[in-house]
Enzyme design. Structure first.
Site, PDB file in Angstrom:
ATOM      1  N   ASP A   1       2.820  15.871   4.155  1.00  0.00           N
ATOM      2  CA  ASP A   1       3.253  15.656   5.532  1.00  0.00           C
ATOM      3  C   ASP A   1       4.775  15.442   5.512  1.00  0.00           C
ATOM      4  O   ASP A   1       5.490  16.262   4.948  1.00  0.00           O
ATOM      5  CB  ASP A   1       2.470  14.478   6.137  1.00  0.00           C
ATOM      6  CG  ASP A   1       2.773  14.222   7.601  1.00  0.00           C
ATOM      7  OD1 ASP A   1       2.246  14.967   8.460  1.00  0.00           O
ATOM      8  OD2 ASP A   1       3.520  13.279   7.897  1.00  0.00           O
TER       9      ASP A   1
ATOM     10  N   HIS B   1      -5.602  18.244   7.681  1.00  0.00           N
ATOM     11  CA  HIS B   1      -4.224  17.847   7.395  1.00  0.00           C
ATOM     12  C   HIS B   1      -4.099  16.815   6.281  1.00  0.00           C
ATOM     13  O   HIS B   1      -3.093  16.795   5.575  1.00  0.00           O
ATOM     14  CB  HIS B   1      -3.585  17.290   8.666  1.00  0.00           C
ATOM     15  CG  HIS B   1      -2.179  16.841   8.484  1.00  0.00           C
ATOM     16  ND1 HIS B   1      -1.161  17.717   8.145  1.00  0.00           N
ATOM     17  CD2 HIS B   1      -1.604  15.605   8.553  1.00  0.00           C
ATOM     18  CE1 HIS B   1      -0.018  17.052   8.049  1.00  0.00           C
ATOM     19  NE2 HIS B   1      -0.267  15.772   8.277  1.00  0.00           N
TER      20      HIS B   1
END
Length: 324
Positions: free
Chosen positions: A101, A302
């Protein structure tokens, strides 16, 4: 099972909390938003067992690491500087750096700017993008009734108020909503596109809190994140987003440089970042000439290293074992 130990290290003018395990070549693990060292809990033990010294800091603004007040102290160069300074502070000469991320742009940029310190790099979810995130706020989509979530994050205090109202519910919604277990979004209008936030609602308004957690996420995990962010708030992590335009300007002198060290990219095929950054993934071999693999994990969303720890651990260890 290898124990994970904790301590504090002074580096780059602030105090860093680090979690570490194992002995051997240093591997730095950089987390993203809104997480902490804890997102690497499975990798710390696996890397230690494979013969590496794995260190996962709470990044600047998170957890028990210092949280400077000024927004401009959260630029990409500050964050890279933290990682550069941590290496000798941990008693090492060099390291392999891994990021997920927001931690991925930190890792890519660290390898780009300081290949003398970072001998290899792995990015999870976010590919290498020229000039930090490769965008400015002026480039982000907006309509009369919705705006891209990074724009929503720009106003100090607004997203904090929403997320801090109930950090436990916030993390349940965010971690489930970004995972491969969440329903795929429906609707093709610009207002409901990936990452859009309604102007008359908040970031969480389209992310319901799940009644039941997916198998990779436990109530104990939610307890940990909720306790950390109840104590610290979300401002530190959100300040990273508030430097996107500043980062774009600061990285201008390095535009066009290649990431010269060995590299690996790992993502889930259900990660919305893969959809948004598809062009960057396609271009990576141009600017990362020693890219040794692009691994897409089926059904993964994610939160790559938390959703699929076994696959991520195997990929990282295989990559590390192939380095000089």
């Amino acid at each position: 099972m290898t124990d994970i130990t904790h301590r504090f290290v002074e580096a780059n003018g602030i105090r860093h909390h680090v979690a570490e395990a194992g002995e051997g070549p240093l591997v730095l693990l950089c987390h993203g938003f809104p997480e902490s060292w804890y997102s690497w809990r499975w990798q710390l033990q696996a890397l230690a067992a494979a013969g590496y010294r794995a260190v996962a800091p709470d990044m600047r603004g998170y957890g028990q690491t210092d949280r400077p007040e000024a927004i401009e102290r959260y630029t990409l160069l500050d964050l890279v500087g933290d990682m550069v300074a941590l290496v000798p502070a941990l008693g090492a000469r060099d390291a392999v750096i891994v990021g997920h991320d927001w931690g991925a742009p930190v890792a890519w940029s660290a390898a780009l700017l300081r290949p003398d310190v970072f001998r290899a790099v792995a990015g999870l979810s976010v590919p290498f993008l020229r000039r930090g995130l490769g965008i400015t706020t002026a480039m982000m989509p907006r309509t009369e009734t919705a705006q891209f979530y990074m724009l929503y994050f720009q106003e100090p205090g607004r997203a904090e108020a929403e997320f801090e109202r109930d950090p436990r519910a916030t993390h349940r919604a965010l971690l489930f909503g970004g995972s491969g277990d969440a329903p795929r979004p429906v609707g093709g209008s610009p207002d409901t596109a990936v990452g859009m936030v309604p102007r008359d609602g908040g970031f969480l308004s389209r992310r319901p809190v799940p009644e039941r957690l997916p198998t990779w996420l436990t109530e104990a995990d939610i307890d940990f994140y909720a306790a950390e962010f109840t104590r610290t708030g979300f401002r530190g992590g959100l300040n990273w987003y508030r430097n996107i335009d500043r980062d774009f300007a600061l990285m201008a002198p390095f535009d066009g440089l290649e990431v010269a060290v060995p590299a690996l990219y790992i993502a889930g095929d259900r990660d919305s970042v893969v959809t948004v950054a598809a062009g960057g993934i396609h271009l990576m071999p141009t600017f990362v000439p020693d890219l040794r693999g692009t691994i897409m994990i089926p059904g993964c969303g994610h939160w790559t290293q938390q959703e699929r720890p076994d696959e991520v651990n195997a990929a990282l260890i295989g990559f590390l074992k192939g380095l000089p």
